[in-house]
Motif scaffolding. Structure first.
Motif, PDB file in Angstrom:
ATOM      1  N   ASN A 209       8.466 -12.479   8.041  1.00  0.00           N
ATOM      2  CA  ASN A 209       9.190 -13.256   8.746  1.00  0.00           C
ATOM      3  C   ASN A 209       8.685 -14.641   9.198  1.00  0.00           C
ATOM      4  OD1 ASN A 209      11.038 -14.555  10.918  1.00  0.00           O
ATOM      5  ND2 ASN A 209      11.215 -12.694  11.739  1.00  0.00           N
ATOM      6  N   VAL A 210       8.971 -15.821   8.981  1.00  0.00           N
ATOM      7  CA  VAL A 210       8.291 -17.049   9.192  1.00  0.00           C
ATOM      8  C   VAL A 210       9.149 -18.005   9.985  1.00  0.00           C
ATOM      9  CG1 VAL A 210       6.797 -18.804   8.376  1.00  0.00           C
ATOM     10  CG2 VAL A 210       6.716 -16.727   6.992  1.00  0.00           C
ATOM     11  N   ARG A 211       8.797 -18.570  10.903  1.00  0.00           N
ATOM     12  CA  ARG A 211       9.342 -19.735  11.618  1.00  0.00           C
ATOM     13  C   ARG A 211       8.364 -21.010  11.486  1.00  0.00           C
ATOM     14  NH1 ARG A 211      11.721 -21.083  16.554  1.00  0.00           N
ATOM     15  NH2 ARG A 211      11.547 -23.324  16.974  1.00  0.00           N
ATOM     16  N   PHE A 212       8.858 -21.924  10.614  1.00  0.00           N
ATOM     17  CA  PHE A 212       7.910 -22.970  10.463  1.00  0.00           C
ATOM     18  C   PHE A 212       8.538 -24.392  10.979  1.00  0.00           C
ATOM     19  CE2 PHE A 212       7.141 -26.655   7.245  1.00  0.00           C
ATOM     20  CZ  PHE A 212       5.847 -26.756   7.290  1.00  0.00           C
ATOM     21  N   ASP A 213       7.770 -25.184  11.769  1.00  0.00           N
ATOM     22  CA  ASP A 213       8.125 -26.144  12.517  1.00  0.00           C
ATOM     23  C   ASP A 213       7.302 -27.366  12.146  1.00  0.00           C
ATOM     24  OD1 ASP A 213      10.088 -24.745  13.806  1.00  0.00           O
ATOM     25  OD2 ASP A 213       9.355 -24.962  15.812  1.00  0.00           O
ATOM     26  N   ILE A 214       7.713 -28.619  11.817  1.00  0.00           N
ATOM     27  CA  ILE A 214       6.906 -29.727  11.756  1.00  0.00           C
ATOM     28  C   ILE A 214       7.481 -30.696  12.914  1.00  0.00           C
ATOM     29  CG2 ILE A 214       6.501 -31.862  10.436  1.00  0.00           C
ATOM     30  CD1 ILE A 214       7.033 -30.566   8.010  1.00  0.00           C
ATOM     31  N   PHE A 215       6.318 -30.847  13.909  1.00  0.00           N
ATOM     32  CA  PHE A 215       6.497 -31.847  14.956  1.00  0.00           C
ATOM     33  C   PHE A 215       5.957 -33.229  14.793  1.00  0.00           C
ATOM     34  CE2 PHE A 215       2.347 -29.410  15.719  1.00  0.00           C
ATOM     35  CZ  PHE A 215       1.549 -30.699  15.928  1.00  0.00           C
ATOM     36  N   GLN A 216       6.459 -34.062  15.717  1.00  0.00           N
ATOM     37  CA  GLN A 216       6.181 -35.464  15.538  1.00  0.00           C
ATOM     38  C   GLN A 216       4.671 -35.690  16.366  1.00  0.00           C
ATOM     39  OE1 GLN A 216       9.624 -37.692  17.175  1.00  0.00           O
ATOM     40  NE2 GLN A 216      10.441 -37.842  15.039  1.00  0.00           N
ATOM     41  N   GLY A 217       3.759 -35.780  15.483  1.00  0.00           N
ATOM     42  CA  GLY A 217       2.474 -35.977  16.055  1.00  0.00           C
ATOM     43  C   GLY A 217       1.168 -35.628  15.175  1.00  0.00           C
ATOM     44  N   ASN A 218       0.285 -35.420  15.727  1.00  0.00           N
ATOM     45  CA  ASN A 218      -1.112 -35.280  14.941  1.00  0.00           C
ATOM     46  C   ASN A 218      -1.674 -34.106  15.345  1.00  0.00           C
ATOM     47  OD1 ASN A 218      -3.312 -35.978  13.032  1.00  0.00           O
ATOM     48  ND2 ASN A 218      -2.714 -38.283  13.420  1.00  0.00           N
ATOM     49  N   HIS A 219      -3.105 -34.190  14.894  1.00  0.00           N
ATOM     50  CA  HIS A 219      -3.868 -33.027  15.344  1.00  0.00           C
ATOM     51  C   HIS A 219      -4.368 -33.191  16.380  1.00  0.00           C
ATOM     52  CE1 HIS A 219      -5.563 -29.507  13.371  1.00  0.00           C
ATOM     53  NE2 HIS A 219      -6.828 -29.833  14.045  1.00  0.00           N
ATOM     54  N   SER A 220      -3.649 -33.004  17.832  1.00  0.00           N
ATOM     55  CA  SER A 220      -3.989 -33.372  19.065  1.00  0.00           C
ATOM     56  C   SER A 220      -3.595 -32.174  19.938  1.00  0.00           C
ATOM     57  CB  SER A 220      -3.491 -34.506  19.309  1.00  0.00           C
ATOM     58  OG  SER A 220      -2.311 -34.745  19.493  1.00  0.00           O
ATOM     59  N   ALA A 221      -4.284 -32.005  21.360  1.00  0.00           N
ATOM     60  CA  ALA A 221      -3.916 -31.245  22.309  1.00  0.00           C
ATOM     61  C   ALA A 221      -2.540 -31.542  22.970  1.00  0.00           C
ATOM     62  CB  ALA A 221      -4.796 -31.211  23.153  1.00  0.00           C
ATOM     63  N   GLU A 222      -2.336 -32.964  23.002  1.00  0.00           N
ATOM     64  CA  GLU A 222      -1.093 -33.340  23.699  1.00  0.00           C
ATOM     65  C   GLU A 222       0.172 -32.985  22.786  1.00  0.00           C
ATOM     66  OE1 GLU A 222      -4.485 -35.630  25.003  1.00  0.00           O
ATOM     67  OE2 GLU A 222      -3.632 -35.237  22.926  1.00  0.00           O
ATOM     68  N   ASP A 223      -0.051 -32.837  21.377  1.00  0.00           N
ATOM     69  CA  ASP A 223       0.949 -32.429  20.686  1.00  0.00           C
ATOM     70  C   ASP A 223       1.331 -30.943  20.575  1.00  0.00           C
ATOM     71  OD1 ASP A 223       1.910 -35.095  19.747  1.00  0.00           O
ATOM     72  OD2 ASP A 223       0.027 -35.368  18.378  1.00  0.00           O
ATOM     73  N   TRP A 224       0.106 -30.101  20.576  1.00  0.00           N
ATOM     74  CA  TRP A 224       0.285 -28.775  20.646  1.00  0.00           C
ATOM     75  C   TRP A 224       0.907 -28.278  21.976  1.00  0.00           C
ATOM     76  CZ3 TRP A 224      -5.513 -28.939  19.026  1.00  0.00           C
ATOM     77  CH2 TRP A 224      -5.546 -29.178  17.664  1.00  0.00           C
TER      78      TRP A 224
END
Length: 237
Positions: A209-224
Motif C-alpha cells: 500500500n503506497v501513498r505517493f506525493d510530489i510537492f512543489q519544492g526542493n530538498h529542503s527542510a522548509e518543504d518537508w
C-alpha cells in the motif's frame, strides 16, 4: 505535551545517542507509536515539535507516543543510513524494546510509524522492510533510494512479506539534479525523483500500500515541513 530526554546505548552500533520522548498529559492504556529519525534535522530545521503541537491541539493526533532519535553526527549518519544492517538491528532489537520497557502502553500499539527524510528516509524504509512486522507505516520524505545503485529497490523486488507496512513517499518537483557529489567518495547518479519513483514502482509491483506525493519544492527542510502534516494525518487517520 511534556517531553523527556533520554540516552540509549547501542551494542549493535557501538555508540550512544539521545532520545526525545513526548508523552500525552494523561496517557491511556494503549498508545500508538511514532519514531522519528534524524532528530536534529526534524527538531531544529523542520520544526517537528511545533507541527506535532498543532496536530495535537486540533486533535488530529491523539493517544500517541513520539520518539525523536538522534543521528549523532553527519559522519555517523553517512555510515548508518545507507541500508546498514546494524542500524536496522538497533531499531528492532534495542530501540523498540527500550520504548516498550519504559512506556508499556506502546506494547499493544495499533499504529507503529517510523519516519525519516533523505538518507534517514532510506534507513527507515530498510528497517521496516528487514523487520516487516515491526512497523505498520513508513513515512519517507525525499528518501535517498538512489543509494548504492538503488540497492534497496533491487533487494526487495519480488519479496512479499506476511505483514507489509504501508508507505508514504514524497519528493519535490525540483529534485531533478543528477550526478551530485555529496562527498568526494559519494556520488548520486540519478535524481531524487527518479530514485523515489523506482522504489514506489517496486513496492506497488509487490503489493504494498503506497501513498505517493510530489510537492512543489526542493530538498529542503522548509518543504518537508509543509508536507509532514499530511504524512502524519495519513499514518494516523
Amino acid at each position: 505535551m511534556p517531553e523527556f530526554h533520554h540516552t540509549i546505548t547501542s551494542q549493535n552500533l557501538e555508540n550512544e545517542r539521545s532520545l526525545w520522548v513526548r508523552v500525552p498529559d494523561t496517557p491511556p492504556a494503549n498508545l500508538d507509536l511514532l519514531v522519528i529519525l534524524d532528530a536534529e534535522l526534524y527538531r531544529n530545521r523542520v520544526q517537528s515539535p511545533k507541527i506535532l503541537d498543532t496536530l495535537f491541539e486540533d486533535e488530529t493526533l491523539t493517544n500517541l507516543l513520539v520518539v525523536h532519535v538522534s543521528a549523532v553526527n553527519m559522519e555517523t549518519r553517512f555510515t548508518e543510513c545507507p541500508c546498514h544492517p546494524p542500524f536496522a538491528y538497533f531499531i528492532a532489537q534495542e530501540l523498540i524494546p527500550w520504548i516498550h520497557d519504559n512506556y508499556p502502553a506502546t506494547q499493544r500499539a495499533n499504529r507503529r510509524v517510523i519516519t525519516g527524510l533523505s538518507y534517514t528516509g532510506l534507513a527507515a524504509s530498510f528497517a521496516a522492510l528487514k523487520h516487516d512486522s515491526l512497523f505498520t507505516h513508513v513515512i519517507s520524505q525525499s528518501g535517498s533510494y538512489w543509494s548504492n545503485d538503488c540497492w534497496l529497490t533491487k533487494e526487495f523486488d519480488g519479496v512479499q512479506p506476511p505483514s507489509p507496512p504501508a508507505f508514504f513517499l514524497d519528493v519535490g518537483d525540483q529534485e531533478i539534479q543528477t550526478n551530485v557529489w555529496h562527498r568526494e567518495d559519494l556520488i548520486q547518479p540519478i535524481s531524487q525523483i527518479e530514485g523515489v519513483e523506482r522504489f514506489r514502482d517496486m513496492l506497488e509491483r509487490n503489493g504494498y500500500n503506497v501513498r505517493f506525493d510530489i510537492f512543489q519544492g526542493n530538498h529542503s527542510a522548509e518543504d518537508w515541513a509543509q508536507s509532514l502534516p499530511n504524512a502524519l494525518k495519513w499514518a494516523f487517520a
